[in-house]
Write a protein that holds these residues in place. Structure first.
Motif, PDB file in Angstrom:
ATOM      1  N   TYR A  99       0.826  -1.197   0.000  1.00 26.32           N
ATOM      2  CA  TYR A  99       0.000   0.000   0.000  1.00 26.32           C
ATOM      3  C   TYR A  99       0.863   1.251   0.000  1.00 26.32           C
ATOM      4  N   SER A 100       2.077   1.137   0.531  1.00 29.44           N
ATOM      5  CA  SER A 100       2.942   2.311   0.676  1.00 29.44           C
ATOM      6  C   SER A 100       3.949   2.451  -0.456  1.00 29.44           C
ATOM      7  N   ILE A 101       4.072   1.439  -1.282  1.00 31.98           N
ATOM      8  CA  ILE A 101       5.162   1.456  -2.259  1.00 31.98           C
ATOM      9  C   ILE A 101       4.795   2.416  -3.396  1.00 31.98           C
ATOM     10  N   PRO A 102       5.739   3.260  -3.828  1.00 30.98           N
ATOM     11  CA  PRO A 102       5.422   4.125  -4.971  1.00 30.98           C
ATOM     12  C   PRO A 102       5.357   3.291  -6.246  1.00 30.98           C
ATOM     13  N   PHE A 138       5.573   3.793  -9.440  1.00 30.29           N
ATOM     14  CA  PHE A 138       6.541   3.904 -10.531  1.00 30.29           C
ATOM     15  C   PHE A 138       7.823   3.174 -10.191  1.00 30.29           C
ATOM     16  N   TRP A 139       8.174   3.226  -8.913  1.00 26.81           N
ATOM     17  CA  TRP A 139       9.388   2.554  -8.472  1.00 26.81           C
ATOM     18  C   TRP A 139       9.197   1.035  -8.493  1.00 26.81           C
ATOM     19  N   GLY A 148     -10.521   6.175  -8.256  1.00 29.31           N
ATOM     20  CA  GLY A 148      -9.712   7.340  -8.574  1.00 29.31           C
ATOM     21  C   GLY A 148      -8.224   7.046  -8.494  1.00 29.31           C
ATOM     22  N   SER A 165      -5.181   6.828 -11.337  1.00 32.02           N
ATOM     23  CA  SER A 165      -3.903   7.532 -11.246  1.00 32.02           C
ATOM     24  C   SER A 165      -2.743   6.568 -11.422  1.00 32.02           C
ATOM     25  N   TYR A 166      -2.824   5.439 -10.720  1.00 27.62           N
ATOM     26  CA  TYR A 166      -1.760   4.448 -10.803  1.00 27.62           C
ATOM     27  C   TYR A 166      -1.676   3.883 -12.213  1.00 27.62           C
ATOM     28  N   ILE A 184      -2.272   5.348 -14.990  1.00 26.98           N
ATOM     29  CA  ILE A 184      -1.573   6.275 -15.887  1.00 26.98           C
ATOM     30  C   ILE A 184      -0.066   6.078 -15.761  1.00 26.98           C
ATOM     31  N   VAL A 185       0.411   6.010 -14.511  1.00 27.45           N
ATOM     32  CA  VAL A 185       1.857   5.869 -14.291  1.00 27.45           C
ATOM     33  C   VAL A 185       2.351   4.538 -14.860  1.00 27.45           C
ATOM     34  N   VAL A 232       2.686   4.600 -18.528  1.00 30.81           N
ATOM     35  CA  VAL A 232       3.867   5.346 -18.981  1.00 30.81           C
ATOM     36  C   VAL A 232       5.122   4.490 -18.839  1.00 30.81           C
ATOM     37  N   ILE A 233       5.250   3.795 -17.693  1.00 30.82           N
ATOM     38  CA  ILE A 233       6.471   3.011 -17.464  1.00 30.82           C
ATOM     39  C   ILE A 233       6.610   1.890 -18.486  1.00 30.82           C
ATOM     40  N   VAL A 236      -0.384  11.553 -21.096  1.00 26.46           N
ATOM     41  CA  VAL A 236       0.872  12.134 -20.612  1.00 26.46           C
ATOM     42  C   VAL A 236       1.702  12.658 -21.783  1.00 26.46           C
ATOM     43  N   VAL A 271     -11.711   9.760 -18.796  1.00 24.45           N
ATOM     44  CA  VAL A 271     -11.398   9.030 -17.567  1.00 24.45           C
ATOM     45  C   VAL A 271     -12.339   9.447 -16.440  1.00 24.45           C
ATOM     46  N   PRO A 308      -9.315  11.949 -10.708  1.00 27.87           N
ATOM     47  CA  PRO A 308      -8.206  11.443  -9.901  1.00 27.87           C
ATOM     48  C   PRO A 308      -7.162  12.528  -9.686  1.00 27.87           C
ATOM     49  N   LEU A 315      -4.052  12.679  -9.918  1.00 29.11           N
ATOM     50  CA  LEU A 315      -3.022  12.833 -10.937  1.00 29.11           C
ATOM     51  C   LEU A 315      -3.569  13.607 -12.138  1.00 29.11           C
ATOM     52  N   LEU A 316      -4.834  13.311 -12.524  1.00 31.41           N
ATOM     53  CA  LEU A 316      -5.440  14.017 -13.656  1.00 31.41           C
ATOM     54  C   LEU A 316      -5.638  15.483 -13.308  1.00 31.41           C
ATOM     55  N   LEU A 360       2.902  10.216  -2.213  1.00 32.84           N
ATOM     56  CA  LEU A 360       2.947   9.386  -3.424  1.00 32.84           C
ATOM     57  C   LEU A 360       2.618  10.210  -4.660  1.00 32.84           C
ATOM     58  N   PHE A 419       8.193  12.117 -10.928  1.00 32.81           N
ATOM     59  CA  PHE A 419       8.667  11.066 -11.816  1.00 32.81           C
ATOM     60  C   PHE A 419       8.219  11.310 -13.256  1.00 32.81           C
ATOM     61  N   LEU A 420       6.977  11.757 -13.421  1.00 32.96           N
ATOM     62  CA  LEU A 420       6.455  12.005 -14.769  1.00 32.96           C
ATOM     63  C   LEU A 420       6.968  13.320 -15.344  1.00 32.96           C
ATOM     64  N   LEU A 436       9.422   4.900   0.015  1.00 34.54           N
ATOM     65  CA  LEU A 436       8.745   3.764   0.656  1.00 34.54           C
ATOM     66  C   LEU A 436       8.817   3.893   2.172  1.00 34.54           C
ATOM     67  N   VAL A 463       6.430   6.813   3.370  1.00 32.47           N
ATOM     68  CA  VAL A 463       5.009   6.493   3.274  1.00 32.47           C
ATOM     69  C   VAL A 463       4.659   5.384   4.251  1.00 32.47           C
ATOM     70  N   ASN A 468       1.944   5.513   7.172  1.00 35.02           N
ATOM     71  CA  ASN A 468       0.843   4.553   7.188  1.00 35.02           C
ATOM     72  C   ASN A 468       0.812   3.745   8.477  1.00 35.02           C
TER      73      ASN A 468
END
Lengths: 343, 296
Positions: A141-144, A146-147, A272, A276-277, A279-280, A283-284, A295, A313, B142, B144-145, B229, B236-237, B274, B277, B281
């Motif tokens: 749940y905490s991991i970014p 994109f990474w 939502g 967002s996720y 989209i990332v 891209v990756i 993007v 969206v 969202p 990000l949008l 995040l 990153f983008l 990580l 966050v 959390n």
């Protein structure tokens, strides 16, 4: 129920209207000529300019402009992309299925793996299992995202070389565009290499889908666990146990239908961040879907593409969350009580 | 001489104390709290601790591995990137940008969300539903949008991330606070207070709010982790913090070119995100389970 349905449809229309209004106001604020940001034509000829002014009623007041904007957008005129000079609606139609394929696949992955693991976490008496599942979900749940995507691509794509890391299918295969879902298209195509192509498309899908599935998976596990724990303490479960039913049967017949209701609700709330996720992730992994299209649109300041991407969206999210809300009410008699209460 | 207890009286702990006891009995939550305090200290003092400035380049040591690697040097504890910038210093400078920025965003959106949410929650009928549903539309975009939309209008940059993520976050606070206040408003103890002659402001502040604070706190911790995040994802983008900035997400993006050659330029900022966050959390989870008996 009909009254409720009607109210939800009104809410859908109203919310979409407000969303379109926000988008319309933002379009007016884009650092470009209004005619350009609405139609996507950067250097219009005199006739085109006149046509644009007529279509979007640019010489009238803001309200009339907004209604004209609504009329154009709802009739499917999304303008042309100033970058590729193609109709934006056509481009959107070609990228949407890829996004659907990815998100459906990872959604299924999350639910079909998440629910059983959540149940195990709830019922297990073993502290080690419980803690490790909770620790894993909290990390997930905490991991970014994109990474995570980059790391998975590094390990499984580059170092181990098991899985391809970009695109939807190897470019060697020439697959006709039928449904836009690559997995279906490969099976539907009548070429001799359709089975290897299907296999290849499936391999391409695994890494992005797993990356995208991590967030919903962890949420589904956590919510299922909570719901099962609270349902298993109910008196009707004890009654079923007293009657001597097998635990598995109690779980399937008595506990799960009630425990899955909060899971459904949480899926609605998750849409939502899932988008967002998505989209990332697109891209990756250079997945040819709405996210990477959007993007690249923002990198190139392609205003019509930005509008169309955000519009599609958000409308989809509004629609799906209201649909899930309706389903939630339809299968859960408890929430109907609130429906008829006055507040 | 100790005081003599004449009357047998039970000592009842205050709710706050009980929450703290329940919270501190969970080792993971306490660990998270220490980590958050550590990050808060770093947010203030990082520029003084960092051995090098964030953008100082040393051409002698390009792509130096971290110090535990045989090829690494201890002067550059976490190695250097392709321009010879010390990653350890950049991470420290990035705490302000990623973690500090998220606190700023959440603080601002909490303020606006709180005002709008409590106003609409205390009102009844059409005014209330207009105020709350108006923002529901924003909720469907969202974060990000929303940030992409803001970037399209204002151009990329860290201060525009503030607006983008903030605008996306306000409706969430409004919704949560509106629902909590509205729910409490239906309960009987509120009616009792009203019969005692309390006016709306008193009812809101002294009667309802003590029962809403826990919802606000939980939502705030969730919002902080979501904001970190989002900031990192935008960096990153390349839509948020721009290239030389030591924002963690932007650092991952800058390390991408050398991913195969020097994976630590991507791994280390990722681990930093990580860690941050996760600790937020952990605190949020601990708070939620500590507050749960009170809420039910």
């Amino acid at each position: 129920m009909w009254r409720y349905l009607f109210r939800r449809i009104t809410l859908f229309v109203a919310t979409s209207m407000v969303m379109m209004a926000v988008l319309f106001i933002a379009t007016g604020l884009f650092p470009a000529d209004k005619a350009h940001s609405l139609s996507g034509i950067q250097y219009p000829t005199a006739e085109q300019q006149q046509q644009i002014e007529q279509d979007y009623q640019l010489n009238d007041n803001a309200l009339l402009q907004f209604t004209a904007y609504l009329r154009q957008r709802l009739s499917g005129n999304l303008g042309i992309s100033s970058n590729s000079q193609q109709e934006v609606a056509g481009e959107l139609a070609s990228v949407l299925p890829a996004s659907f394929e990815l998100s459906l696949f990872s959604g299924f992955l999350a639910v079909f793996l998440g629910v059983p693991i959540g149940v195990i976490a709830a019922l297990s008496r073993n502290k080690a299992i419980q803690h490790s599942i909770l620790a894993f979900t909290l990390t997930g749940y905490s991991i970014p995202v994109f990474w995570l995507g980059l790391t998975l691509a590094m390990w499984f794509g580059v170092n181990l070389g098991w899985l391809p890391i970009s695109g939807q299918i190897n470019l060697l295969y020439e697959i006709e565009h039928v449904t836009g879902f690559m997995l279906l298209d490969t099976l539907l195509s009548d070429s001799t290499y359709r089975i290897p192509a299907f296999h290849d498309a499936l391999l391409h899908l695994i890494l992005p889908a797993v990356t995208l599935a991590v967030l919903p998976f962890t949420l589904v596990v956590r919510i299922t666990r909570q719901a099962v724990i609270s349902v298993m303490n109910q008196t009707y479960i004890r009654a079923a146990e007293a009657r001597g039913l097998h635990t598995f049967k109690i779980l399937i017949r008595h506990a799960m239908p009630n425990a899955l209701i909060p899971v459904l609700k949480s899926i609605g709330l998750m849409l939502g961040s899932f988008a967002s996720y998505g989209i990332v992730v697109e891209v990756i992994f250079s997945w040819p879907g709405v996210g990477s299209w959007l993007v690249s649109g923002i990198y190139q300041r392609d205003y019509t593409v930005i509008q169309a991407g955000i519009l599609s969206v958000s409308l989809l999210i509004i629609f799906l969350s209201i649909l899930i809300d309706l389903m939630h009410t339809a299968i859960n008699p408890m929430s109907r009580k609130e429906l008829y209460a006055s507040h | 001489m100790p005081r003599i207890k004449i009357y047998h009286e039970d000592h009842i702990d205050s709710p706050m104390w009980r929450v703290w006891q329940s919270f501190s009995s969970n080792p993971f939550a306490l660990m998270g709290l220490w980590a958050v305090i550590f990050l808060l200290v770093l947010t203030i003092f990082a520029p003084f601790i960092a051995p090098y400035p964030a953008e100082a380049q040393d051409q002698q040591v390009l792509l130096l591995p971290p110090s535990w690697d045989p090829a690494g040097k201890v002067e550059h504890f976490l190695g250097t990137d392709d321009l010879g910038r010390d990653i350890f210093s950049r991470i420290l400078h990035g705490v302000q940008l990623t973690f500090g920025m998220s606190l700023l965003i959440v603080g601002a959106s909490l303020f606006f969300g709180f005002v709008i949410g409590s106003l609409s929650g205390m009102m009844r009928g059409i005014k209330s539903s207009v105020l709350s549903h108006l923002l529901d539309a924003l909720l469907s975009i969202p974060s990000l949008l929303m940030a992409i939309l803001v970037v399209a209008v204002m151009g990329p940059g860290l201060q525009n991330v503030f607006w983008g993520v903030g605008i996306a976050m306000v409706p969430q606070f409004v919704r949560v606070i509106h629902q909590a206040v509205h729910e409490e408003l239906q309960k009987e103890y509120v009616t009792a207070a009203r019969l005692d002659g309390a006016n709306s402001v008193q009812i809101f502040w002294y009667v309802i709010m003590p029962n809403v604070w826990d919802v606000v706190i939980i939502q705030t911790t969730m919002a902080i982790s979501a904001a970190i995040l989002d900031i990192a994802a935008l960096g990153f983008l390349n839509l948020g913090a721009q290239a030389p900035s030591p924002e963690w997400g932007a650092m991952v993006a800058q390390g991408l070119d050398n991913l195969l050659l020097a994976p630590w330029t991507v791994t280390i900022p990722g681990v930093a995100i990580l860690f941050t966050v996760l600790s937020v959390n952990l605190v949020g989870d601990g708070l939620r389970s500590a507050l749960a008996p009170i809420r039910n």
